[in-house]
Design a protein around this motif. Sequence first.
Motif, PDB file in Angstrom:
ATOM      1  N   VAL A  12       0.832  -1.209   0.000  1.00  0.00           N
ATOM      2  CA  VAL A  12       0.000   0.000   0.000  1.00  0.00           C
ATOM      3  C   VAL A  12       0.866   1.258   0.000  1.00  0.00           C
ATOM      4  O   VAL A  12       0.617   2.198  -0.761  1.00  0.00           O
ATOM      5  CB  VAL A  12      -0.988   0.006   1.191  1.00  0.00           C
ATOM      6  CG1 VAL A  12      -1.674   1.346   1.337  1.00  0.00           C
ATOM      7  CG2 VAL A  12      -2.025  -1.092   1.018  1.00  0.00           C
ATOM      8  N   ALA A  13       1.893   1.291   0.837  1.00  0.00           N
ATOM      9  CA  ALA A  13       2.759   2.471   0.909  1.00  0.00           C
ATOM     10  C   ALA A  13       3.425   2.731  -0.441  1.00  0.00           C
ATOM     11  O   ALA A  13       3.500   3.874  -0.901  1.00  0.00           O
ATOM     12  CB  ALA A  13       3.801   2.300   2.003  1.00  0.00           C
ATOM     13  N   GLU A  14       3.901   1.682  -1.087  1.00  0.00           N
ATOM     14  CA  GLU A  14       4.529   1.825  -2.397  1.00  0.00           C
ATOM     15  C   GLU A  14       3.531   2.359  -3.423  1.00  0.00           C
ATOM     16  O   GLU A  14       3.869   3.209  -4.253  1.00  0.00           O
ATOM     17  CB  GLU A  14       5.092   0.476  -2.860  1.00  0.00           C
ATOM     18  CG  GLU A  14       5.818   0.552  -4.184  1.00  0.00           C
ATOM     19  CD  GLU A  14       6.349  -0.805  -4.641  1.00  0.00           C
ATOM     20  OE1 GLU A  14       6.852  -0.862  -5.761  1.00  0.00           O
ATOM     21  OE2 GLU A  14       6.245  -1.791  -3.888  1.00  0.00           O
ATOM     22  N   LEU A  15       2.307   1.867  -3.373  1.00  0.00           N
ATOM     23  CA  LEU A  15       1.259   2.329  -4.280  1.00  0.00           C
ATOM     24  C   LEU A  15       1.063   3.831  -4.153  1.00  0.00           C
ATOM     25  O   LEU A  15       1.051   4.554  -5.147  1.00  0.00           O
ATOM     26  CB  LEU A  15      -0.058   1.598  -3.985  1.00  0.00           C
ATOM     27  CG  LEU A  15      -1.303   2.159  -4.676  1.00  0.00           C
ATOM     28  CD1 LEU A  15      -1.279   1.820  -6.158  1.00  0.00           C
ATOM     29  CD2 LEU A  15      -2.555   1.609  -4.027  1.00  0.00           C
ATOM     30  N   PHE A  16       0.942   4.315  -2.932  1.00  0.00           N
ATOM     31  CA  PHE A  16       0.697   5.736  -2.734  1.00  0.00           C
ATOM     32  C   PHE A  16       1.942   6.577  -3.023  1.00  0.00           C
ATOM     33  O   PHE A  16       1.829   7.698  -3.516  1.00  0.00           O
ATOM     34  CB  PHE A  16       0.132   6.002  -1.340  1.00  0.00           C
ATOM     35  CG  PHE A  16      -1.307   5.592  -1.237  1.00  0.00           C
ATOM     36  CD1 PHE A  16      -2.304   6.312  -1.867  1.00  0.00           C
ATOM     37  CD2 PHE A  16      -1.660   4.452  -0.538  1.00  0.00           C
ATOM     38  CE1 PHE A  16      -3.628   5.924  -1.800  1.00  0.00           C
ATOM     39  CE2 PHE A  16      -2.989   4.049  -0.458  1.00  0.00           C
ATOM     40  CZ  PHE A  16      -3.980   4.790  -1.090  1.00  0.00           C
ATOM     41  N   ASP A  17       3.125   6.042  -2.765  1.00  0.00           N
ATOM     42  CA  ASP A  17       4.352   6.750  -3.134  1.00  0.00           C
ATOM     43  C   ASP A  17       4.420   6.947  -4.646  1.00  0.00           C
ATOM     44  O   ASP A  17       4.742   8.038  -5.133  1.00  0.00           O
ATOM     45  CB  ASP A  17       5.590   5.983  -2.652  1.00  0.00           C
ATOM     46  CG  ASP A  17       5.798   6.069  -1.154  1.00  0.00           C
ATOM     47  OD1 ASP A  17       5.183   6.938  -0.507  1.00  0.00           O
ATOM     48  OD2 ASP A  17       6.580   5.238  -0.634  1.00  0.00           O
ATOM     49  N   LEU A  22       3.717  10.240  -9.612  1.00  0.00           N
ATOM     50  CA  LEU A  22       3.027  10.455 -10.886  1.00  0.00           C
ATOM     51  C   LEU A  22       2.256  11.763 -10.884  1.00  0.00           C
ATOM     52  O   LEU A  22       2.252  12.497 -11.884  1.00  0.00           O
ATOM     53  CB  LEU A  22       2.090   9.287 -11.189  1.00  0.00           C
ATOM     54  CG  LEU A  22       2.781   7.997 -11.616  1.00  0.00           C
ATOM     55  CD1 LEU A  22       1.757   6.860 -11.684  1.00  0.00           C
ATOM     56  CD2 LEU A  22       3.472   8.165 -12.953  1.00  0.00           C
ATOM     57  N   GLU A  23       1.628  12.059  -9.780  1.00  0.00           N
ATOM     58  CA  GLU A  23       0.888  13.319  -9.671  1.00  0.00           C
ATOM     59  C   GLU A  23       1.837  14.503  -9.850  1.00  0.00           C
ATOM     60  O   GLU A  23       1.523  15.461 -10.556  1.00  0.00           O
ATOM     61  CB  GLU A  23       0.190  13.401  -8.318  1.00  0.00           C
ATOM     62  CG  GLU A  23      -0.653  14.652  -8.148  1.00  0.00           C
ATOM     63  CD  GLU A  23      -1.359  14.700  -6.815  1.00  0.00           C
ATOM     64  OE1 GLU A  23      -2.410  15.338  -6.745  1.00  0.00           O
ATOM     65  OE2 GLU A  23      -0.849  14.105  -5.829  1.00  0.00           O
ATOM     66  N   ASP A  24       3.011  14.446  -9.227  1.00  0.00           N
ATOM     67  CA  ASP A  24       4.002  15.510  -9.362  1.00  0.00           C
ATOM     68  C   ASP A  24       4.475  15.642 -10.807  1.00  0.00           C
ATOM     69  O   ASP A  24       4.621  16.755 -11.326  1.00  0.00           O
ATOM     70  CB  ASP A  24       5.200  15.253  -8.446  1.00  0.00           C
ATOM     71  CG  ASP A  24       4.880  15.440  -6.971  1.00  0.00           C
ATOM     72  OD1 ASP A  24       3.830  16.045  -6.640  1.00  0.00           O
ATOM     73  OD2 ASP A  24       5.681  14.965  -6.138  1.00  0.00           O
ATOM     74  N   GLN A  25       4.707  14.512 -11.462  1.00  0.00           N
ATOM     75  CA  GLN A  25       5.149  14.543 -12.854  1.00  0.00           C
ATOM     76  C   GLN A  25       4.081  15.142 -13.762  1.00  0.00           C
ATOM     77  O   GLN A  25       4.379  15.964 -14.646  1.00  0.00           O
ATOM     78  CB  GLN A  25       5.519  13.138 -13.336  1.00  0.00           C
ATOM     79  CG  GLN A  25       6.804  12.612 -12.742  1.00  0.00           C
ATOM     80  CD  GLN A  25       7.122  11.206 -13.236  1.00  0.00           C
ATOM     81  OE1 GLN A  25       6.588  10.736 -14.224  1.00  0.00           O
ATOM     82  NE2 GLN A  25       8.017  10.531 -12.533  1.00  0.00           N
TER      83      GLN A  25
END
Length: 58
Positions: A12-17, A22-25
């Motif tokens: 889960v943590a990796e998913l949100f990271d 991606l959001e930043d990109q």
Amino acid sequence: MAVVNSGARHQVAELFDLAVELEDQVFGLMTSQEQVQNTLSQLTALCPESLSYADLDD
């Protein structure tokens, strides 16, 4: 997919990271595209109206 479909809670943590990265990109790309669009708008605003009617094939 592993988190949602398989219930792999340890990922889960990796998913949100990854989602944050991606959001930043995407935000960066949108900002860059906005700057390009603004520059092109300023350039096209300078086009003389007389060129709109000229035959550019000559």
